[in-house]
Design a protein around this motif. Structure first.
Motif, short mmCIF file in Angstrom:
data_model
loop_
_atom_site.label_atom_id
_atom_site.label_comp_id
_atom_site.label_asym_id
_atom_site.label_seq_id
_atom_site.Cartn_x
_atom_site.Cartn_y
_atom_site.Cartn_z
N ALA A 150 -37.69 -15.52 -10.98
CA ALA A 150 -36.88 -15.97 -12.12
C ALA A 150 -36.70 -14.84 -13.12
O ALA A 150 -37.66 -14.16 -13.45
N ASP A 151 -35.45 -14.63 -13.57
CA ASP A 151 -35.19 -13.64 -14.63
C ASP A 151 -35.20 -14.32 -15.98
O ASP A 151 -35.49 -13.72 -16.99
N HIS A 152 -34.78 -15.56 -15.95
CA HIS A 152 -34.65 -16.31 -17.20
C HIS A 152 -35.43 -17.60 -17.11
O HIS A 152 -35.76 -18.06 -16.02
N THR A 153 -35.66 -18.22 -18.28
CA THR A 153 -36.27 -19.55 -18.30
C THR A 153 -35.31 -20.53 -17.63
O THR A 153 -35.72 -21.36 -16.81
N THR A 154 -34.04 -20.44 -17.99
CA THR A 154 -33.00 -21.26 -17.37
C THR A 154 -31.93 -20.31 -16.83
O THR A 154 -31.35 -19.54 -17.60
N PRO A 155 -31.65 -20.34 -15.53
CA PRO A 155 -30.66 -19.41 -14.98
C PRO A 155 -29.25 -19.67 -15.51
O PRO A 155 -28.98 -20.73 -16.08
N ASP A 156 -28.32 -18.72 -15.26
CA ASP A 156 -26.93 -18.94 -15.67
C ASP A 156 -26.34 -20.06 -14.80
O ASP A 156 -26.90 -20.41 -13.77
N PRO A 157 -25.21 -20.66 -15.24
CA PRO A 157 -24.74 -21.88 -14.55
C PRO A 157 -24.45 -21.70 -13.07
O PRO A 157 -24.59 -22.64 -12.29
N ILE A 158 -24.08 -20.49 -12.66
CA ILE A 158 -23.77 -20.27 -11.25
C ILE A 158 -25.06 -20.27 -10.44
O ILE A 158 -25.22 -21.03 -9.47
N GLU A 159 -26.00 -19.42 -10.87
CA GLU A 159 -27.27 -19.34 -10.14
C GLU A 159 -28.00 -20.68 -10.17
O GLU A 159 -28.58 -21.10 -9.17
N LEU A 160 -27.91 -21.34 -11.31
CA LEU A 160 -28.58 -22.63 -11.49
C LEU A 160 -28.08 -23.65 -10.46
O LEU A 160 -28.87 -24.27 -9.73
N ASN A 161 -26.77 -23.79 -10.34
CA ASN A 161 -26.22 -24.76 -9.39
C ASN A 161 -26.44 -24.31 -7.94
O ASN A 161 -26.67 -25.15 -7.07
N ALA A 162 -26.41 -22.99 -7.72
CA ALA A 162 -26.67 -22.48 -6.36
C ALA A 162 -28.11 -22.82 -5.96
O ALA A 162 -28.37 -23.25 -4.83
N LEU A 163 -29.04 -22.67 -6.91
CA LEU A 163 -30.44 -22.99 -6.60
C LEU A 163 -30.62 -24.49 -6.36
O LEU A 163 -31.32 -24.90 -5.42
N ALA A 175 -36.30 -32.39 -8.70
CA ALA A 175 -36.26 -31.03 -9.23
C ALA A 175 -36.66 -31.09 -10.70
O ALA A 175 -36.27 -32.01 -11.43
N PHE A 176 -37.49 -30.13 -11.09
CA PHE A 176 -37.97 -30.07 -12.47
C PHE A 176 -37.54 -28.74 -13.06
O PHE A 176 -37.68 -27.70 -12.39
N MET A 177 -36.99 -28.76 -14.25
CA MET A 177 -36.50 -27.50 -14.81
C MET A 177 -36.75 -27.39 -16.30
O MET A 177 -36.81 -28.39 -17.02
N GLU A 178 -36.90 -26.15 -16.76
CA GLU A 178 -36.99 -25.89 -18.19
C GLU A 178 -35.58 -25.71 -18.73
O GLU A 178 -34.75 -25.06 -18.09
N CYS A 179 -35.32 -26.27 -19.90
CA CYS A 179 -34.03 -26.05 -20.55
C CYS A 179 -34.29 -25.28 -21.83
O CYS A 179 -34.78 -25.85 -22.81
N SER A 180 -34.03 -23.98 -21.83
CA SER A 180 -34.26 -23.18 -23.04
C SER A 180 -33.16 -23.47 -24.05
O SER A 180 -32.07 -23.93 -23.69
N SER A 181 -33.45 -23.19 -25.31
CA SER A 181 -32.45 -23.43 -26.36
C SER A 181 -31.21 -22.57 -26.13
O SER A 181 -30.09 -22.99 -26.38
N HIS A 182 -31.44 -21.32 -25.62
CA HIS A 182 -30.29 -20.44 -25.33
C HIS A 182 -29.40 -21.11 -24.30
O HIS A 182 -28.18 -21.12 -24.40
N ALA A 183 -30.06 -21.65 -23.26
CA ALA A 183 -29.30 -22.24 -22.15
C ALA A 183 -28.52 -23.46 -22.60
O ALA A 183 -27.38 -23.67 -22.18
N ILE A 184 -29.11 -24.26 -23.48
CA ILE A 184 -28.40 -25.46 -23.95
C ILE A 184 -27.22 -25.03 -24.82
O ILE A 184 -26.09 -25.48 -24.63
N ALA A 185 -27.48 -24.09 -25.75
CA ALA A 185 -26.42 -23.62 -26.64
C ALA A 185 -25.29 -22.97 -25.85
O ALA A 185 -24.12 -23.15 -26.17
N GLN A 186 -25.64 -22.23 -24.79
CA GLN A 186 -24.61 -21.55 -23.99
C GLN A 186 -24.06 -22.45 -22.87
O GLN A 186 -23.32 -21.98 -22.01
N LYS A 187 -24.47 -23.72 -22.88
CA LYS A 187 -23.99 -24.71 -21.91
C LYS A 187 -24.24 -24.31 -20.46
O LYS A 187 -23.46 -24.65 -19.56
N ARG A 188 -25.36 -23.58 -20.24
CA ARG A 188 -25.69 -23.24 -18.85
C ARG A 188 -25.96 -24.51 -18.05
O ARG A 188 -25.82 -24.52 -16.83
#
Ligand SMILES: CC(=O)N[C@H]1[C@@H](OP(=O)(O)OP(=O)(O)OC[C@H]2O[C@@H](n3ccc(=O)[nH]c3=O)[C@H](O)[C@@H]2O)O[C@H](CO)[C@@H](O)[C@@H]1O[C@H](C)C(=O)N[C@@H](C)C(=O)N[C@H](CCC(=O)O)C(=O)O
Ligand SMILES: Nc1ncnc2c1ncn2[C@@H]1O[C@H](COP(=O)(O)OP(=O)(O)OP(=O)(O)O)[C@@H](O)[C@H]1O
Ligand SMILES: N[C@H](CCC[C@H](N)C(=O)O)C(=O)O
Ligand SMILES: [Mg+2]
Length: 488
Positions: A150-163, A175-188
């Motif tokens: 993992a590079d990020h707490t929450t991957p970018d939307p492409i990698e996230l959906n691919a995973l 599936a269990f995932m962390e949702c970082s504030s950056h990811a929510i704000a950036q709509k990942r």
């Protein structure tokens, strides 16, 4: 997939070109574009992705999604103009990958501290209960038992959906995932379908990015605002923002608490360095965790598992077999009789809590020596506060480097020291070399003492001027005290 189908969940402002073309992939990064792909141009914090439209077309993009159309259009390319590409990216990515979140029971965890702990423990628990599961976390991603770094707490939307799609393919049910504030704000996480959400707590972090505490809180809240009514939202009733988070959610709200009436209620009965004895919903259970905040984390895990349909007694049985997550209050016992604890506390609140947790167990019987630093190119305001928290509950503090990134280590240390008065400084030494700092702390420790090594937890590198050098707090401690690595 046909471009027309890919656009089913968005409302384009304009479309220039043919919608009946086949799209072979989707990406927000022109460097990853291949033949037949759709490139989504996003305005970032560093650069404007619209600059790379030409490059993406050269690399083989047959479609481009953008907010502003380029002045010259390529005849062989379809341009989809939308109001916000940030908003569209997740929605398009999830359709491209076959809406994987609808084929899984996906649970998101958000809050300042405890996300990795809770998401990982849920993954470990459901795996032990016999289900195939996936995990997306700061430390590592898992597709059943395959590790994906993992590079990020929450991957970018492409990698996230691919995973998520790979999890579906591997037969995962949860599936269990962390949702970082950056990811929510950036709509990942845009377009994902959640079965549930968990809120941990909210204290200061990432104000460099969100600017105000209110923006930061609203970013976290947006996750709960977006949950469907089929989902559950489990919130921490002990946190002052716990109820604010779920104010506008359509999901079924449940609370957990260590203090007051709640749907999932827990109480600490006893604690040692080996673990705690708890009462959860009237049943007693021994767990291999320390720290009252871990009681909160375990209640969240318990609540989520029960909301996902598990029997409380089965959940508690598994809970008693789980152990600390890599770099989260992880004890290493030395032959000389002191305990080193590797922990990821990298915010003032996390430091305060972790030190408090250690004191609950020390109970006045040994000294506490803390080694900590702060990351470079991150929220500067937290630095003096972290030093104050460390000094407030330690007998000795060694201020050192964390990941300096592009800053000078000594400048970061000075920012931390600036938070201390002359009296507080008496407890403090600073050693910029983290290895030396850890060794010095271990040298100072005697029988019954605790050395807390905070800030880097699971990280196995130190990032200096864009280069990640191998560095592992556990390894440094073990080299010094001559013990072997934990086996599982
Ligand atoms: C500040 C921040 O969150 N930045 C994230 C953001 O990047 P950005 O919007 O700044 O992107 P940019 O570099 O300006 O580029 C804009 C667009 O142009 C594209 N581009 C860029 C160059 C090029 O040649 N071609 C191209 O197409 C980029 O792919 C991007 O789509 O979107 C990128 C793609 O999703 C992320 O990789 C990037 O994370 C950076 C690396 C980062 O460090 N983020 C940290 C702060 C973060 O997100 N942390 C949280 C956890 C925090 C916690 O633990 O609580 C996380 O979720 O990990
Ligand atoms: N419920 C909690 N309340 C306060 N502090 C906690 C809690 N859980 C964990 N911590 C502290 O915070 C640190 C980080 O924990 P964890 O990695 O689980 O959080 P996170 O939310 O995933 O963090 P990040 O945002 O960096 O991904 C731990 O090492 C511990 O010191
Ligand atoms: N996800 C957090 C982790 C911080 C960990 C600490 N070791 C640091 O490098 O600051 C961030 O990127 O802000
Ligand atoms: Mg995390």
């Amino acid at each position: 997939m046909e471009l027309r189908k890919l656009l089913k969940n968005i409302k384009p402002v304009a479309i220039k070109g043919n919608e009946d073309i086949d799209v072979t992939g989707v990406n927000i990064n022109s460097r990853l574009i291949g033949k037949g792909n759709l490139f989504i141009a996003m305005k970032g914090t560093q650069v404007d992705g619209h600059r790379f439209i030409g490059g993406a077309v050269e690399a083989g993009a047959v479609a481009v999604m953008c907010e502003e159309l380029p002045s010259e259009l390529d005849g062989g390319v379809t341009y989809v103009q939308v109001e916000s590409t940030e908003d569209a990216a997740g929605k398009v990515a999830t359709v491209f990958y076959g809406e994987p979140s609808k084929k899984l029971k996906l649970v998101g965890v958000t809050g300042t501290n405890g996300k990795t702990t809770i998401a990982t423990l849920l993954y470990n628990m459901f795996t032990k209960l016999g289900y195939k599961c996936g995990l997306l976390s700061t430390v590592c991603n898992y597709i059943v038992d395959e590790k994906v770094p993992a590079d990020h707490t929450t991957p970018d939307p492409i990698e996230l959906n691919a995973l998520l799609a790979r999890m579906v393919e591997a037969g995962c049910e949860y599936a269990f995932m962390e949702c970082s504030s950056h990811a929510i704000a950036q709509k990942r996480i845009g377009g994902l379908h959640f079965a549930g959400g968990v809120f941990t707590n909210l204290t200061r972090d990432h104000l460099d990015y969100h600017k105000t505490f209110e923006n930061y809180r609203n970013a976290k809240k947006a996750f709960f605002d977006g949950l469907p009514k089929t989902a559950f939202a489990i919130t921490n009733a002990d946190d002052k923002n716990g109820m604010v988070m779920v104010q506008n959610t359509k999901a079924v709200v449940k609370t957990y608490s260590t203090r007051s009436m709640a749907d999932f209620k827990g109480r600490l009965l006893e604690c040692h360095f080996e673990g705690m004895y708890l009462e959860i919903d009237g049943r007693e259970v021994g767990v291999q965790f320390i720290g009252k905040f871990n009681l909160s984390n375990l209640l969240a895990v318990y609540g989520a598992a029960v909301m996902l349909g598990q029997k409380p007694e089965d959940v508690l049985l598994v809970l008693s077999t789980l152990h600390s997550v890599n770099g989260r209050l992880e004890p290493i016992h030395s032959p000389e009789g002191f305990t080193a604890i590797v922990d990821y506390a990298h915010t003032p609140d996390a430091l305060k809590n972790v030190l408090g947790a250690i004191h609950e167990v020390l109970d006045g019987r040994g000294h506490l020596i803390t080694v900590c630093g702060a990351g470079g190119n991150r929220d500067k305001g937290k630095r003096p506060l972290m030093a104050q928290e460390a000094v407030a509950q330690s007998d000795k503090v060694i201020i050192t480097s964390d990941n300096p990134r592009f800053e000078e280590p000594q400048d970061i240390i000075n920012d931390m020291l600036a938070g201390l008065n002359a009296q507080q400084m008496k407890k403090v030494i600073s050693i910029a070399d983290r290895r030396e700092a850890i060794r010095t702390a271990c040298m100072m420790a005697g029988k019954g003492d605790v050395v807390l090594i905070a800030g880097k937890g699971h990280e196995d590198y130190q990032e200096i001027k864009g280069v990640k050098h191998h560095f592992d707090d556990h390894e440094v401690v073990r080299d010094f005290i001559g013990t072997e690595e934990r086996k599982s």
